[in-house]
Design a protein around this motif. Structure first.
Motif, PDB file in Angstrom:
ATOM      1  N   GLU A  13      -2.608 -12.702   6.658  1.00  0.00           N
ATOM      2  CA  GLU A  13      -3.041 -14.100   6.676  1.00  0.00           C
ATOM      3  C   GLU A  13      -2.455 -14.852   7.853  1.00  0.00           C
ATOM      4  O   GLU A  13      -2.790 -16.009   8.079  1.00  0.00           O
ATOM      5  CB  GLU A  13      -2.609 -14.792   5.380  1.00  0.00           C
ATOM      6  N   ASP A  72      -3.784 -16.563  14.977  1.00  0.00           N
ATOM      7  CA  ASP A  72      -2.838 -17.338  14.191  1.00  0.00           C
ATOM      8  C   ASP A  72      -2.044 -18.308  15.058  1.00  0.00           C
ATOM      9  O   ASP A  72      -1.178 -19.008  14.570  1.00  0.00           O
ATOM     10  CB  ASP A  72      -1.898 -16.410  13.431  1.00  0.00           C
ATOM     11  N   VAL A  79      -9.299 -17.021  10.329  1.00  0.00           N
ATOM     12  CA  VAL A  79      -8.426 -16.957   9.155  1.00  0.00           C
ATOM     13  C   VAL A  79      -8.816 -15.735   8.342  1.00  0.00           C
ATOM     14  O   VAL A  79      -9.755 -15.029   8.677  1.00  0.00           O
ATOM     15  CB  VAL A  79      -8.545 -18.226   8.292  1.00  0.00           C
ATOM     16  N   LYS A 123     -13.407 -19.927  10.661  1.00  0.00           N
ATOM     17  CA  LYS A 123     -13.367 -21.201   9.969  1.00  0.00           C
ATOM     18  C   LYS A 123     -13.709 -22.306  10.954  1.00  0.00           C
ATOM     19  O   LYS A 123     -13.092 -22.410  12.012  1.00  0.00           O
ATOM     20  CB  LYS A 123     -11.973 -21.455   9.387  1.00  0.00           C
TER      21      LYS A 123
END
Lengths: 235, 235
Positions: free
Chosen positions: A56, A227, B184, B204
């Motif tokens: 994630e 990320d 994501v 996203k």
DNA sequence: CGGTATTTGTTCGTATGTATT
DNA sequence: AAATACATACGAACAAATACC
């Protein structure tokens, strides 16, 4: 019917701890051994939970060191005018750029079509890496039509960014004509260069830049650490 | 120095088999037991390799059934005017849309700020899902300022798309003011609705739509199945 | 600087649960 | 209903990278 695997429950707890600030970005999480003790589960179960969080982008692990809460993503505006360093400086971050390599070669059919040059025309392929605050943000490949931009190779070799190098060969302004964005997963090579893990999510952009007359001056592909970056499109 | 884990080597072999068509999209891969036998490794090692491919979106697994080569990604253009159904129809695919739910409630601080309404003002939150050829492409949440758009709830409840529903309450045109894109990973809920796996990469997008006067009419978040979609931005 | 302890990564083994065929 | 196949979870050992003294 409702059924939550142990690893998912542990991942959920950690996710909350991070969301509520009990572990701040950069903090080291407890070791796998500590967590498996506390929750009374096998180390593999903890590892499964950690793997989910790593995926994630919430956590990063370093062999021998530990698991750490990942830093927050940076924001990166992407509009008609794309100026990496300026954008980041405005965002209060310290930008950097590095040329990884450069090569002159004949254009492939796809490249020739996109750049509107003859098949087999000489193009310059430049590989670079961009940083913010010392952390790799993106790797990119830029394809330039050399015949249209003589001297560009020298300008780029000096370490100039794309904007300045183009300016040095007479292109004082350019505009993004189109951008395509998709989500992909980091290859081994990309993972090394971006300092992420193989399989991490990357934002891949494919873009075409044109001069004020609409003549293509660059065809670029960039891979952003998913990320660390949020692309912002402003009309 | 070079050192490749067994699981990575097996993943590499499978990746090649898929890339070179020995396993076509939809094909079933050998079972974990078969692969661990053939390569002389533990079943966990095969599972690790498969997990990597699943994460890349190249493979999908179904408990009790097997592991299957995933279908190929789709293309989805995104410009200043974003009209999901029209865009897909132009791409020769059969679009669909489904309203998953709707609720009227008070705006959160963030929503109020973005929509430029008072904190606590009534907003309408609508959850939807978009399809192409029957396959889920995206899930989305739209936040509308209800006080600015009376009657919108009824229009949306009839199953109208966002464009038509807004037209029904007097907004005949709207423009995307800004879009933010990040990569994501799918949550459990999203995975179910998008028919992907928890942890799959998603695109996203967070966008703000404004009317011709620049007044916000919708704040939306969409999650696209990263392996089925490529966003295309054209200026 | 070097050696040792710590910590994550890989791999094996085994057992049981759950969904599909 | 039974067999098949993936999912979860436990345990053990060693390897590789890092941290610490």
């Amino acid at each position: 019917m409702g059924y939550t695997p142990l690893w998912a429950a542990i991942a959920h707890l950690l996710r909350q701890d991070i969301a509520e600030g009990r572990y701040a970005p950069g903090d080291k999480l407890p070791t796998e051994a500590q967590m498996s003790d506390r929750h009374g589960v096998n180390r593999h179960t903890v590892r499964h939970a950690l793997a989910a969080l790593v995926q994630e982008g919430l956590v990063r692990t370093r062999r021998g060191a530990g698991a750490f809460v990942a830093a927050r993503p940076a924001d990166y505006p992407l509009g008609k005018r794309v100026r990496f360093t300026e954008n980041l400086r405005r965002a209060g971050r310290n930008p950097g750029r590095e040329v990884l390599g450069m090569e002159a070669r004949a254009a492939t059919a796809e490249e020739a079509a996109l750049l509107d040059v003859a098949q087999g025309a000489q193009i310059l392929a430049s590989h670079g890496r961009s940083f913010a605050d010392g952390q790799p943000m993106s790797v990119s490949e830029s394809i330039f039509p050399l015949e249209r931009l003589p001297g560009l190779d020298a300008a780029l070799a000096e370490g100039l960014g794309v904007t300045h190098a183009l300016k040095a060969v007479g292109i004082s302004d350019y505009t993004r004509a189109s951008t395509r964005v998709s989500a992909v997963l980091a290859t081994a090579t990309q993972a090394v260069v971006l300092q992420v893990r193989e399989g991490d999510p990357l934002l891949k952009t494919t873009s075409l830049n044109v001069d004020p007359e609409g003549v293509p001056v660059e065809f670029g592909r960039s891979w952003f650490a998913g990320d660390r970056i949020t692309l912002t499109l402003e009309d």
